[in-house]
Design a protein around this motif. Structure first.
Motif, PDB file in Angstrom:
ATOM      1  N   SER A 123       0.880  -1.099  -0.036  1.00 16.44           N
ATOM      2  CA  SER A 123       0.040   0.048   0.028  1.00 16.44           C
ATOM      3  C   SER A 123       0.852   1.288  -0.073  1.00 16.44           C
ATOM      4  N   PHE A 156      -3.990   3.069   4.816  1.00 16.22           N
ATOM      5  CA  PHE A 156      -3.517   1.817   4.400  1.00 16.22           C
ATOM      6  C   PHE A 156      -2.768   0.954   5.452  1.00 16.22           C
TER       7      PHE A 156
ATOM      8  N   MET B 116      -3.714   2.469  -6.126  1.00 16.18           N
ATOM      9  CA  MET B 116      -3.538   1.180  -5.106  1.00 16.18           C
ATOM     10  C   MET B 116      -4.351   0.039  -5.702  1.00 16.18           C
ATOM     11  N   ARG B 137      -7.881  -7.832  -1.427  1.00 17.93           N
ATOM     12  CA  ARG B 137      -6.889  -6.773  -1.032  1.00 17.93           C
ATOM     13  C   ARG B 137      -7.569  -5.532  -2.115  1.00 17.93           C
ATOM     14  N   SER B 141      -9.071  -1.778  -0.842  1.00 22.74           N
ATOM     15  CA  SER B 141      -8.422  -0.630  -1.435  1.00 22.74           C
ATOM     16  C   SER B 141      -9.325   0.351  -1.997  1.00 22.74           C
TER      17      SER B 141
END
Lengths: 177, 159
Positions: A123, A156, B116, B137, B141
């Motif tokens: 991230s 993040f 991202m 993920r 994000s």
């Protein structure tokens, strides 16, 4: 050869189709095809073919030189806040597209970096890269850049922690490819 | 790019002086990994090149413009998630968008998702992490990016 086709069964047809498409486009002066190749594809290709081999060489050297214990100690499971800061720093000084972060993530994980730190690394890699910061500040202003980075960092870190816990609980692993 | 080249060459030379065998082993290991991922990389950048052809500046202006309201955030997140742009293109483009009236918070969502999330690079990510982890993920994000945009919007509203 057959094994190669099987391993990349989705990729090879795409590559062959693109070669034919580009060839035909140039032959018949088909503008969209020429543009896709000359501006878009070429730009990504250059980045990939110059930057990535160097990166992989560095990854290889890192792999043979840096002992696992050292990585584990600094960014492993018990490294805490210091470990987080270290992986963030590592991410910030790098350059390149998102996919360049994955092989590094694999190496870090193999050397004993904790899953939480692996995901924080990914991230962080996408949030603020020092080489790119000059661009961002130049085009969008210092205020925008600072705000965006300050707001993104806690987000993040949170994502990193959630992903890391998920990763551990499910005994996931990162492949060498 | 240049500094990366200098760094790589310098480290290879230092490593070579310190231990020839180890260096060759490391370089071989690294390049082997590169060759293995190369076909997937190639096919992904081909698809990205084609998608980008359809995402022109006018297209972005239309979907992210100030009249678009909440929809602008959703469009920014969607377009940002699909596209993959190197920074030296993304930031000048974002600069143009701001000048033509797109709000900073929409730009924040666009930039954050752009960096991202990589829907088109999922095949690469999945080779390393597996499909399930990759999807989780990227989804997380996505919401993270929307959150960043919302907070940015709130702060810009206050100041």
């Amino acid at each position: 050869m057959k094994a190669l086709f099987k391993k990349y069964k989705l990729d090879i047809p795409v590559i062959i189709a693109f070669v034919i498409f580009t060839g035909t486009s140039f032959y018949f002066q088909f503008n969209p095809g020429i543009q896709i190749f000359k501006t878009n594809f070429w730009m990504f290709f250059k980045e990939m073919i110059i930057l990535l081999p160097m990166m992989f060489i560095l990854i290889g050297l890192f792999d043979v030189w840096i002992p696992k214990e050292r990585i584990q100690k600094h960014i492993g499971d018990t490294s805490g806040i210091k470990g987080m800061l270290l992986v963030m720093l590592l991410a910030f000084i790098q350059a390149g597209p998102l996919y360049a972060a994955f092989p590094v993530a694999y190496l870090l994980w193999k050397k004993g970096c904790s899953p939480v730190n692996v995901f924080i690394y990914i991230s962080a890699f996408t949030t603020a890269k020092i080489p790119m910061l000059t661009f961002e500040i130049g085009f969008l202003g210092l205020k925008f850049s600072l705000l965006r980075i300050l707001i993104t960092i806690p987000v993040f870190i949170l994502i990193g922690i959630i992903m890391g816990k998920y990763f551990e609980r499910n005994n996931c692993k990162i492949n060498e490819v | 790019m240049k500094s990366m080249m200098i760094l790589t060459v310098a480290l290879v030379v230092i490593s070579f002086i310190a231990d020839r065998k180890k260096t060759l082993k490391g370089i071989k290991k690294g390049l082997k990994q590169f060759l293995k991922i190369l076909p997937t990389l190639l096919s992904v950048i081909i698809i990205i090149s084609i998608v980008l052809f359809f995402v022109s500046n006018e297209f972005l202006m239309e979907y992210l413009g100030k009249g678009a309201g909440l929809g602008a955030y959703i469009s920014a997140a969607a377009i940002g998630s699909i596209s993959l742009l190197p920074g030296f293109i993304a930031y000048p483009l974002a600069g143009i968008l701001v000048k033509s009236g797109v709000s900073y918070s929409v730009i924040a969502v666009f930039i954050t998702t752009l960096m991202m999330i990589g829907i088109l690079t999922i095949p690469i990510e999945a080779k390393y992490f597996g499909m399930k982890t990759t999807l989780i993920r990227n989804t997380l994000s996505f919401f993270g990016a929307i959150l960043v945009g919302a907070v940015m919007a709130f702060i810009y509203y206050l100041i």
